[in-house]
Design a protein around this motif. Structure first.
Motif, PDB file in Angstrom:
ATOM      1  N   TYR A  37     -33.495 -69.793 -88.071  1.00  0.00           N
ATOM      2  CA  TYR A  37     -32.741 -70.881 -88.797  1.00  0.00           C
ATOM      3  C   TYR A  37     -30.995 -70.026 -88.756  1.00  0.00           C
ATOM      4  CZ  TYR A  37     -36.661 -73.460 -89.207  1.00  0.00           C
ATOM      5  OH  TYR A  37     -37.832 -74.207 -89.447  1.00  0.00           O
ATOM      6  N   ALA A  38     -31.054 -69.102 -89.861  1.00  0.00           N
ATOM      7  CA  ALA A  38     -29.967 -68.323 -90.277  1.00  0.00           C
ATOM      8  C   ALA A  38     -28.719 -68.297 -88.488  1.00  0.00           C
ATOM      9  CB  ALA A  38     -30.211 -67.509 -91.112  1.00  0.00           C
ATOM     10  N   ALA A  39     -29.604 -67.736 -87.826  1.00  0.00           N
ATOM     11  CA  ALA A  39     -29.639 -67.183 -86.121  1.00  0.00           C
ATOM     12  C   ALA A  39     -29.116 -68.711 -85.242  1.00  0.00           C
ATOM     13  CB  ALA A  39     -30.154 -66.693 -85.534  1.00  0.00           C
ATOM     14  N   THR A  40     -29.635 -69.537 -85.633  1.00  0.00           N
ATOM     15  CA  THR A  40     -29.392 -71.142 -85.121  1.00  0.00           C
ATOM     16  C   THR A  40     -28.003 -72.018 -85.876  1.00  0.00           C
ATOM     17  OG1 THR A  40     -31.851 -71.565 -84.616  1.00  0.00           O
ATOM     18  CG2 THR A  40     -29.704 -73.477 -84.118  1.00  0.00           C
ATOM     19  N   LEU A  41     -27.619 -71.328 -87.288  1.00  0.00           N
ATOM     20  CA  LEU A  41     -26.533 -72.187 -87.290  1.00  0.00           C
ATOM     21  C   LEU A  41     -25.391 -71.113 -87.276  1.00  0.00           C
ATOM     22  CD1 LEU A  41     -28.436 -72.785 -91.279  1.00  0.00           C
ATOM     23  CD2 LEU A  41     -27.276 -74.846 -89.018  1.00  0.00           C
ATOM     24  N   GLN A  42     -26.108 -69.557 -86.987  1.00  0.00           N
ATOM     25  CA  GLN A  42     -24.362 -68.897 -86.759  1.00  0.00           C
ATOM     26  C   GLN A  42     -23.286 -68.801 -84.966  1.00  0.00           C
ATOM     27  OE1 GLN A  42     -25.053 -64.924 -87.428  1.00  0.00           O
ATOM     28  NE2 GLN A  42     -23.268 -64.035 -87.463  1.00  0.00           N
ATOM     29  N   SER A  43     -25.041 -69.755 -84.519  1.00  0.00           N
ATOM     30  CA  SER A  43     -24.789 -69.313 -83.247  1.00  0.00           C
ATOM     31  C   SER A  43     -24.360 -70.853 -82.912  1.00  0.00           C
ATOM     32  CB  SER A  43     -26.029 -69.522 -82.212  1.00  0.00           C
ATOM     33  OG  SER A  43     -26.155 -70.990 -82.404  1.00  0.00           O
ATOM     34  N   LEU A  44     -23.988 -71.586 -84.137  1.00  0.00           N
ATOM     35  CA  LEU A  44     -23.152 -72.435 -83.112  1.00  0.00           C
ATOM     36  C   LEU A  44     -21.826 -72.490 -83.201  1.00  0.00           C
ATOM     37  CD1 LEU A  44     -24.574 -75.502 -86.085  1.00  0.00           C
ATOM     38  CD2 LEU A  44     -24.943 -74.804 -84.220  1.00  0.00           C
ATOM     39  N   PRO A  45     -20.570 -72.888 -81.870  1.00  0.00           N
ATOM     40  CA  PRO A  45     -19.448 -72.915 -81.654  1.00  0.00           C
ATOM     41  C   PRO A  45     -18.388 -73.774 -82.646  1.00  0.00           C
ATOM     42  CG  PRO A  45     -20.515 -73.624 -80.080  1.00  0.00           C
ATOM     43  CD  PRO A  45     -21.982 -73.788 -80.754  1.00  0.00           C
ATOM     44  N   ARG A  46     -18.820 -74.201 -83.342  1.00  0.00           N
ATOM     45  CA  ARG A  46     -18.285 -75.361 -84.140  1.00  0.00           C
ATOM     46  C   ARG A  46     -17.785 -75.398 -85.002  1.00  0.00           C
ATOM     47  NH1 ARG A  46     -18.009 -78.858 -79.012  1.00  0.00           N
ATOM     48  NH2 ARG A  46     -15.202 -77.994 -78.186  1.00  0.00           N
ATOM     49  N   VAL A 147     -28.230 -77.173 -78.186  1.00  0.00           N
ATOM     50  CA  VAL A 147     -28.743 -75.533 -78.268  1.00  0.00           C
ATOM     51  C   VAL A 147     -30.176 -75.744 -78.506  1.00  0.00           C
ATOM     52  CG1 VAL A 147     -29.173 -74.161 -80.143  1.00  0.00           C
ATOM     53  CG2 VAL A 147     -27.344 -75.107 -79.997  1.00  0.00           C
ATOM     54  N   LEU A 148     -30.550 -74.327 -77.504  1.00  0.00           N
ATOM     55  CA  LEU A 148     -32.211 -74.727 -77.048  1.00  0.00           C
ATOM     56  C   LEU A 148     -32.376 -72.666 -77.381  1.00  0.00           C
ATOM     57  CD1 LEU A 148     -31.678 -74.903 -73.485  1.00  0.00           C
ATOM     58  CD2 LEU A 148     -31.761 -77.164 -75.285  1.00  0.00           C
ATOM     59  N   HIS A 179     -23.202 -69.062 -74.717  1.00  0.00           N
ATOM     60  CA  HIS A 179     -23.761 -67.743 -75.081  1.00  0.00           C
ATOM     61  C   HIS A 179     -25.241 -67.752 -75.720  1.00  0.00           C
ATOM     62  CE1 HIS A 179     -23.289 -68.883 -79.392  1.00  0.00           C
ATOM     63  NE2 HIS A 179     -22.526 -69.387 -79.242  1.00  0.00           N
ATOM     64  N   GLY A 180     -25.802 -66.649 -76.042  1.00  0.00           N
ATOM     65  CA  GLY A 180     -27.063 -66.608 -76.133  1.00  0.00           C
ATOM     66  C   GLY A 180     -28.175 -65.893 -76.897  1.00  0.00           C
ATOM     67  N   ALA A 181     -29.086 -65.221 -77.754  1.00  0.00           N
ATOM     68  CA  ALA A 181     -29.302 -64.218 -78.167  1.00  0.00           C
ATOM     69  C   ALA A 181     -30.735 -64.310 -77.490  1.00  0.00           C
ATOM     70  CB  ALA A 181     -29.020 -64.597 -79.239  1.00  0.00           C
ATOM     71  N   ARG A 182     -31.147 -62.615 -78.398  1.00  0.00           N
ATOM     72  CA  ARG A 182     -32.942 -62.588 -77.313  1.00  0.00           C
ATOM     73  C   ARG A 182     -33.168 -61.319 -77.945  1.00  0.00           C
ATOM     74  NH1 ARG A 182     -36.046 -64.426 -72.805  1.00  0.00           N
ATOM     75  NH2 ARG A 182     -37.514 -62.955 -73.373  1.00  0.00           N
ATOM     76  N   THR A 183     -34.344 -62.231 -78.990  1.00  0.00           N
ATOM     77  CA  THR A 183     -35.218 -60.642 -79.764  1.00  0.00           C
ATOM     78  C   THR A 183     -36.460 -61.118 -79.550  1.00  0.00           C
ATOM     79  OG1 THR A 183     -36.332 -62.687 -81.513  1.00  0.00           O
ATOM     80  CG2 THR A 183     -33.818 -61.958 -82.327  1.00  0.00           C
ATOM     81  N   ASP A 184     -36.843 -59.854 -79.746  1.00  0.00           N
ATOM     82  CA  ASP A 184     -38.363 -60.007 -79.732  1.00  0.00           C
ATOM     83  C   ASP A 184     -39.346 -61.155 -79.297  1.00  0.00           C
ATOM     84  OD1 ASP A 184     -38.492 -57.027 -78.538  1.00  0.00           O
ATOM     85  OD2 ASP A 184     -38.947 -56.799 -80.856  1.00  0.00           O
ATOM     86  N   ASP A 189     -29.843 -70.299 -77.043  1.00  0.00           N
ATOM     87  CA  ASP A 189     -29.145 -70.606 -75.800  1.00  0.00           C
ATOM     88  C   ASP A 189     -28.335 -71.969 -76.121  1.00  0.00           C
ATOM     89  OD1 ASP A 189     -30.548 -69.184 -73.013  1.00  0.00           O
ATOM     90  OD2 ASP A 189     -32.210 -69.730 -74.282  1.00  0.00           O
ATOM     91  N   VAL A 190     -27.176 -71.452 -75.761  1.00  0.00           N
ATOM     92  CA  VAL A 190     -26.155 -72.732 -76.629  1.00  0.00           C
ATOM     93  C   VAL A 190     -25.107 -73.240 -75.174  1.00  0.00           C
ATOM     94  CG1 VAL A 190     -24.391 -73.198 -77.539  1.00  0.00           C
ATOM     95  CG2 VAL A 190     -25.555 -71.522 -78.549  1.00  0.00           C
TER      96      VAL A 190
END
Length: 197
Positions: A37-46, A147-148, A179-184, A189-190
């Protein structure tokens, strides 16, 4: 994993899960969920969105965290028990509208500048995923973000986390991946719809 389901998971599947456990995925206690959840909120471009849509709001943990970033927030889920818990969790927050429905057949009216799919796309069959992308195309405003977020572990769902995200992206030429991020454990994906906001 053998035995992957081929059809979109029905309402009954989720009703039974919530009937046996009011927090079946440990949204309120899981370190994985809190970090995601923290990463999702941080990923928001605006910093702020006029009208957001959260598909698959469940019991409203992320809904509550997202709401301060939104002028209005529509939160949709298939399970009435989950929505009841979400309404209670967010009772002190204004600007949130809860809607019961099963995507892609049910879709709230309105135009959105943010649409969030948190671990829901892999519950859909490939044809229903394509129908859902068409729903997004019809309601995401130019310049809006999508956001996915999907868990990457093994399931018997119709799609894996990667297949769900890649299938959505491939079917959505109207949007590009910012942009996007991937963990284990999960991928994020944004996407942004082309055009001015």
């Amino acid at each position: 994993m053998s035995g992957r389901r081929t059809q979109t998971l029905p309402e009954r599947y989720f009703a039974e899960i919530y009937a046996s456990d009011p927090d079946p995925w440990r949204f309120t206690t899981s370190a994985y969920e809190a970090e995601k959840y923290a990463a999702t909120l941080q990923s928001l471009p605006r910093a702020r969105y006029a009208h957001a849509l959260e598909v698959g709001c469940s019991i409203g943990v992320f809904t509550r965290a997202l709401s301060p970033r939104c002028g209005a927030l529509t939160a949709l889920d298939i399970a009435e028990a989950a929505l009841a818990a979400a309404r209670a969790r967010c009772a002190d927050r204004s600007g949130i509208r809860f809607v019961r429905g099963a995507v892609p057949g049910d879709w709230p009216e309105g135009r959105f500048d943010l649409i969030v799919f948190g671990e829901v796309l892999y519950f859909l069959s490939p044809p229903d995923l394509a129908r859902l992308v068409a729903r997004v195309e019809a309601s995401l405003v130019p310049g809006g973000d999508c956001v996915l977020v999907h868990w990457l572990g093994e399931t018997d769902y119709p799609l894996s986390g990667d297949a769900a995200a890649e299938g959505f992206i491939a079917a959505a030429p109207f949007a590009h991946r910012l942009h996007g991020a991937r963990t284990d454990a999960y991928r994020l994906d944004v996407l942004r719809r082309a055009g001015p906001r």
